[in-house]
Design a protein around this motif. Structure first.
Motif, PDB file in Angstrom:
ATOM      1  N   ARG A   1     -21.572  -3.470 -25.833  1.00 35.37           N
ATOM      2  CA  ARG A   1     -20.931  -3.533 -27.142  1.00 35.37           C
ATOM      3  C   ARG A   1     -19.866  -4.605 -27.139  1.00 35.37           C
TER       4      ARG A   1
ATOM      5  N   ILE B   1     -13.894  -3.856  -7.461  1.00 33.03           N
ATOM      6  CA  ILE B   1     -15.002  -3.548  -8.375  1.00 33.03           C
ATOM      7  C   ILE B   1     -15.307  -2.046  -8.431  1.00 33.03           C
TER       8      ILE B   1
ATOM      9  N   ILE C   1     -21.572  -3.985  -8.332  1.00 39.04           N
ATOM     10  CA  ILE C   1     -22.158  -5.172  -8.977  1.00 39.04           C
ATOM     11  C   ILE C   1     -23.312  -5.775  -8.177  1.00 39.04           C
TER      12      ILE C   1
ATOM     13  N   GLN D   1     -24.414  -6.973 -19.736  1.00 41.26           N
ATOM     14  CA  GLN D   1     -23.916  -6.100 -20.790  1.00 41.26           C
ATOM     15  C   GLN D   1     -22.620  -6.629 -21.399  1.00 41.26           C
ATOM     16  N   CYS D   2     -22.144  -7.795 -20.922  1.00 42.09           N
ATOM     17  CA  CYS D   2     -20.893  -8.388 -21.424  1.00 42.09           C
ATOM     18  C   CYS D   2     -21.124  -9.223 -22.669  1.00 42.09           C
ATOM     19  N   GLU D   3     -22.181 -10.028 -22.610  1.00 41.28           N
ATOM     20  CA  GLU D   3     -22.294 -11.083 -23.600  1.00 41.28           C
ATOM     21  C   GLU D   3     -23.316 -10.737 -24.667  1.00 41.28           C
TER      22      GLU D   3
ATOM     23  N   ALA E   1     -15.363  -3.429 -26.639  1.00 42.25           N
ATOM     24  CA  ALA E   1     -14.772  -2.615 -25.572  1.00 42.25           C
ATOM     25  C   ALA E   1     -14.598  -3.425 -24.294  1.00 42.25           C
ATOM     26  N   CYS E   2     -14.431  -4.737 -24.458  1.00 44.87           N
ATOM     27  CA  CYS E   2     -14.268  -5.602 -23.288  1.00 44.87           C
ATOM     28  C   CYS E   2     -13.059  -5.170 -22.470  1.00 44.87           C
TER      29      CYS E   2
ATOM     30  N   CYS F   1     -12.765  -3.180 -19.018  1.00 43.06           N
ATOM     31  CA  CYS F   1     -12.888  -3.804 -17.695  1.00 43.06           C
ATOM     32  C   CYS F   1     -12.070  -5.083 -17.563  1.00 43.06           C
TER      33      CYS F   1
ATOM     34  N   PRO G   1     -18.400   1.795 -22.625  1.00 49.04           N
ATOM     35  CA  PRO G   1     -18.034   0.402 -22.976  1.00 49.04           C
ATOM     36  C   PRO G   1     -19.188  -0.586 -22.871  1.00 49.04           C
ATOM     37  N   HIS G   2     -20.376  -0.098 -22.447  1.00 50.02           N
ATOM     38  CA  HIS G   2     -21.459  -1.034 -22.142  1.00 50.02           C
ATOM     39  C   HIS G   2     -22.214  -1.480 -23.385  1.00 50.02           C
TER      40      HIS G   2
ATOM     41  N   LEU H   1     -10.575  -9.514 -14.790  1.00 48.42           N
ATOM     42  CA  LEU H   1     -10.851  -8.079 -14.715  1.00 48.42           C
ATOM     43  C   LEU H   1      -9.550  -7.322 -14.486  1.00 48.42           C
TER      44      LEU H   1
HETATM   45  C1  HEC Z   1     -17.993  -2.220 -17.673  1.00 48.31           C
HETATM   46  C2  HEC Z   1     -17.108  -3.306 -17.375  1.00 48.31           C
HETATM   47  C3  HEC Z   1     -17.159  -4.538 -18.231  1.00 48.31           C
HETATM   48  C4  HEC Z   1     -17.128  -4.622 -19.613  1.00 48.31           C
HETATM   49  C5  HEC Z   1     -17.063  -3.493 -20.614  1.00 48.31           C
HETATM   50  C6  HEC Z   1     -17.153  -6.017 -19.939  1.00 48.31           C
HETATM   51  N1  HEC Z   1     -17.185  -6.773 -18.796  1.00 48.31           N
HETATM   52 FE1  HEC Z   1     -17.347  -8.803 -18.696  1.00 48.31          FE
HETATM   53  N2  HEC Z   1     -17.520  -8.683 -16.688  1.00 48.31           N
HETATM   54  C7  HEC Z   1     -17.438  -7.531 -15.930  1.00 48.31           C
HETATM   55  C8  HEC Z   1     -17.643  -7.868 -14.529  1.00 48.31           C
HETATM   56  C9  HEC Z   1     -17.617  -6.885 -13.365  1.00 48.31           C
HETATM   57  C10 HEC Z   1     -17.876  -9.266 -14.483  1.00 48.31           C
HETATM   58  C11 HEC Z   1     -18.208 -10.095 -13.262  1.00 48.31           C
HETATM   59  C12 HEC Z   1     -16.974 -10.642 -12.698  1.00 48.31           C
HETATM   60  C13 HEC Z   1     -17.258 -11.286 -11.362  1.00 48.31           C
HETATM   61  O1  HEC Z   1     -18.400 -11.276 -10.896  1.00 48.31           O
HETATM   62  O2  HEC Z   1     -16.304 -11.794 -10.819  1.00 48.31           O
HETATM   63  C14 HEC Z   1     -17.784  -9.734 -15.849  1.00 48.31           C
HETATM   64  C15 HEC Z   1     -17.950 -11.082 -16.216  1.00 48.31           C
HETATM   65  C16 HEC Z   1     -17.796 -11.554 -17.503  1.00 48.31           C
HETATM   66  C17 HEC Z   1     -17.927 -12.957 -17.864  1.00 48.31           C
HETATM   67  C18 HEC Z   1     -18.301 -14.078 -16.941  1.00 48.31           C
HETATM   68  C19 HEC Z   1     -19.813 -14.204 -17.052  1.00 48.31           C
HETATM   69  C20 HEC Z   1     -20.485 -14.850 -15.920  1.00 48.31           C
HETATM   70  O3  HEC Z   1     -21.708 -15.106 -16.061  1.00 48.31           O
HETATM   71  O4  HEC Z   1     -19.862 -15.051 -14.887  1.00 48.31           O
HETATM   72  C21 HEC Z   1     -17.696 -13.038 -19.229  1.00 48.31           C
HETATM   73  C22 HEC Z   1     -17.727 -14.282 -20.101  1.00 48.31           C
HETATM   74  C23 HEC Z   1     -17.423 -11.687 -19.689  1.00 48.31           C
HETATM   75  N3  HEC Z   1     -17.494 -10.821 -18.620  1.00 48.31           N
HETATM   76  C24 HEC Z   1     -17.154 -11.366 -20.993  1.00 48.31           C
HETATM   77  C25 HEC Z   1     -17.066 -10.053 -21.463  1.00 48.31           C
HETATM   78  C26 HEC Z   1     -16.929  -9.732 -22.862  1.00 48.31           C
HETATM   79  C27 HEC Z   1     -16.837 -10.734 -24.002  1.00 48.31           C
HETATM   80  C28 HEC Z   1     -16.929  -8.378 -22.933  1.00 48.31           C
HETATM   81  C29 HEC Z   1     -16.879  -7.514 -24.175  1.00 48.31           C
HETATM   82  C30 HEC Z   1     -17.855  -7.849 -25.189  1.00 48.31           C
HETATM   83  C31 HEC Z   1     -17.056  -7.854 -21.574  1.00 48.31           C
HETATM   84  N4  HEC Z   1     -17.131  -8.917 -20.715  1.00 48.31           N
HETATM   85  C32 HEC Z   1     -17.117  -6.507 -21.239  1.00 48.31           C
HETATM   86  C33 HEC Z   1     -17.221  -6.260 -16.403  1.00 48.31           C
HETATM   87  C34 HEC Z   1     -17.199  -5.906 -17.750  1.00 48.31           C
END
Ligand code: HEC
Ligand code: HEC
Ligand code: HEC
Ligand code: HEC
Ligand code: HEC
Ligand code: HEC
Ligand code: HEC
Ligand code: HEC
Length: 338
Positions: A63, A89, A139, A147-149, A66-67, A70, A60-61, A84
């Protein structure tokens, strides 16, 4: 000494960290990648029952689609992200990554850092620690939002494991966010001759799987290595690669946008002919990776201590400036007609 050895062991362990899961190869009947991403908490038991193969676990990373692996769904209109799937975590990652395998190499998960670590840790590490309930979780070292944004995806090339505070020029720089560098004098595999001037053959095993017989070996084709392919793995455990000739070393220069052409590739005919000519003229070696013909780290750098090599041509660059086989500027001319 004990600590030095432990760190060496940890790094060897890290370098040998085998993949527990891999990218989904094909459609898995009812267990499509989409279905698995929607039900990540079922993945481990499906694996255990042999219903799906490791290769089917979707990655899922890095891309956009695949949000939900998680988060509880994709971004809503306006970009607001659902929470989440679980507050735990390690459990979230543990859906796909075998926690026992991770624990074997990447220590300290679940542990409370001693006070002296807290004094050293940068603010974002402290925030991640608090988020994980004051114990080390995944984390701490892996900064998931990287890898989220989508706008941050270009970071993948320079920081593929999304290390917090990365990219790092030296892997140990990640460690030193928590550990005291003084306690962890870096293990140095380039130290291959003892103080008495004798060859330290133990050190050869760090990279070679048998001690090369120096008087018989004529080139890279006559030695064997601990890794079968991608010889840069011999180095990247301690010196994570960022394309650097003509580019820059990110953390050493503070320039994280830097970059530069990736040099770990098969040289085109024109460059290869120039290399052969320069090798003949300069009397130095510039070996390519035997299996693939690619340029690799030791094409430009000599990893040996001075005097280890019996033939002078293979000794060039040992212990010299950045261990380069030619001068800092001359090295470019060995391949480029500038
Ligand atoms: C492998 C797991 C995983 C995937 C896949 C994932 N995320 Fe995340 N995301 C996380 C985690 C863990 C956090 C941190 C949450 C925290 O610290 O409380 C997070 C935080 C975020 C945040 C907050 C950013 C910040 O700076 O605090 C956003 C926005 C976000 N994700 C969007 C997305 C989007 C859009 C996708 C898909 C494109 C995605 N995520 C895919 C695990 C994931
Ligand atoms: C839906 C399954 C899934 C979840 C959930 C998941 N991962 Fe992964 N992860 C994968 C797969 C598959 C790979 C690719 C492994 C390979 O190539 O061998 C991977 C690779 C990685 C990598 C290596 C980087 C890369 O791109 O190959 C890291 C680091 C990582 N995961 C950390 C995490 C962390 C930390 C979490 C929890 C926040 C997490 N993963 C959650 C499936 C998952
Ligand atoms: C103390 C720091 C640290 C913590 C905590 C940590 N990791 Fe890592 N992780 C690393 C390092 C360093 C690597 C790189 C290993 C290498 O280069 O072979 C890595 C690599 C990985 C990889 C990629 C392995 C590969 O070779 O493809 C995965 C997957 C991963 N970690 C998952 C996790 C998960 C899941 C957790 C939580 C249970 C976790 N990590 C906690 C430091 C950490
Ligand atoms: C997020 C903080 C953090 C990071 C980053 C980190 N560690 Fe640790 N590490 C710990 C904690 C906490 C312990 C447990 C130490 C204790 O309780 O005294 C530990 C223990 C260890 C130990 C066991 C021996 C000892 O000193 O107690 C080794 C070896 C080790 N770490 C190596 C590494 C390596 C190698 C890296 C970098 C790849 C790394 N650590 C990165 C937090 C971290
Ligand atoms: C840090 C990794 C590393 C260590 C440690 C190491 N080598 Fe090497 N060795 C290499 C690489 C990479 C090559 C291929 C590049 C080259 O030919 O220099 C090589 C090549 C060689 C060659 C062939 C050189 C040539 O081109 O003719 C000899 C001989 C050799 N090693 C001997 C040794 C001996 C003896 C030791 C232990 C004292 C040792 N090496 C330790 C990485 C290493
Ligand atoms: C176990 C960790 C480790 C591994 C593996 C390793 N090195 Fe090193 N390397 C070091 C240390 C420690 C130093 C600093 C001491 C020195 O220069 O002798 C260093 C120094 C260097 C330098 C000089 C850096 C400078 O700023 O002057 C180069 C270039 C280099 N290594 C290349 C390589 C190459 C190429 C390989 C793989 C064939 C490799 N290293 C494998 C630990 C490692
Ligand atoms: C095409 C030639 C070339 C290749 C291939 C190459 N390097 Fe380098 N490397 C250089 C040059 C040139 C410098 C010196 C840059 C400077 O001083 O400005 C350098 C510098 C370094 C340094 C010192 C960094 C510092 O902070 O000063 C290390 C460590 C290093 N390389 C490791 C590696 C590793 C590991 C690989 C393989 C993954 C590799 N190099 C592949 C040419 C190369
Ligand atoms: C071992 C041979 C080798 C050495 C040494 C080397 N290069 Fe390269 N370089 C290459 C190859 C191969 C390419 C890729 C060419 C292609 O794909 O057509 C390349 C590509 C480049 C490019 C991208 C533009 C282009 O021509 O494709 C630049 C810029 C560059 N190198 C600069 C440098 C600099 C600066 C140095 C010295 C620090 C250097 N190179 C040392 C082999 C080398």
């Amino acid at each position: 000494m004990v600590k030095v050895r432990l760190l060496a062991a940890a790094l060897i362990g890290l370098a040998g960290f085998t993949h527990s899961v891999a990218v989904a190869a094909s459609d898995g009947g009812p267990y499509t990648a989409e279905a698995l991403l929607e039900n990540p908490d079922k993945i481990l038991s499906l694996l255990a029952e042999g219903v799906i193969e490791f290769e089917q676990v979707p990655n899922p990373h890095w891309r956009t689609d695949a949000c939900n692996a998680c988060h509880m769904g994709a971004a809503a209109a306006g970009g607001k992200m659902p929470p989440l799937r679980t507050e735990d975590i390690d459990g979230l990652c543990g859906n796909c990554h075998d926690p026992s395998m991770v624990a074997e190499y990447i220590h300290a998960v679940g542990m409370e850092p001693p006070d002296e670590f807290l004094d050293r840790m940068p603010d974002d590490f402290l925030a991640a620690l608090e988020r994980g309930g004051q114990v080390i979780t995944c984390i701490m070292c892996h900064d998931l939002p990287l890898q989220c944004e989508e706008k941050r995806f270009p970071q993948q090339e320079i920081n593929p494991f999304f290390f917090r505070g990365g990219p790092y020029t030296e892997r140990t720089d990640l460690c030193f966010n928590c550990h005291d560098p003084e306690d962890y004098e870096r293990y140095n595999p380039h130290d291959q001759v003892t103080d008495e001037g004798e060859l330290d053959t133990e050190q050869c095993f760090f990279c070679h799987n048998t001690t090369p017989n120096r008087t018989v070996v004529r080139s890279i084709d006559d030695v064997s290595f601990n890794v079968a392919e991608e010889l840069e793995k011999l180095c990247t455990g301690c010196h994570p690669y960022q394309p650097h000739p003509g580019g820059s070393w990110f953390s050493s220069t503070g320039n994280r946008e830097g970059g530069g052409p990736n040099h770990l590739k098969v040289p085109p005919e024109k460059i290869r002919r120039r290399m052969e000519k320069m090798v003949r003229e300069t009397g130095a070696v510039m070996p390519l990776e035997p299996e693939t013909g690619r340029i690799f780290c030791a094409t430009c750098h000599n990893p040996h201590e001075r005097g280890v090599q019996y033939y002078p041509r293979a000794d060039v660059g040992a212990d010299g400036y950045k261990r380069l086989r030619r001068g800092k500027f001359e090295i470019c001319m060995a391949c480029h007609d500038l």
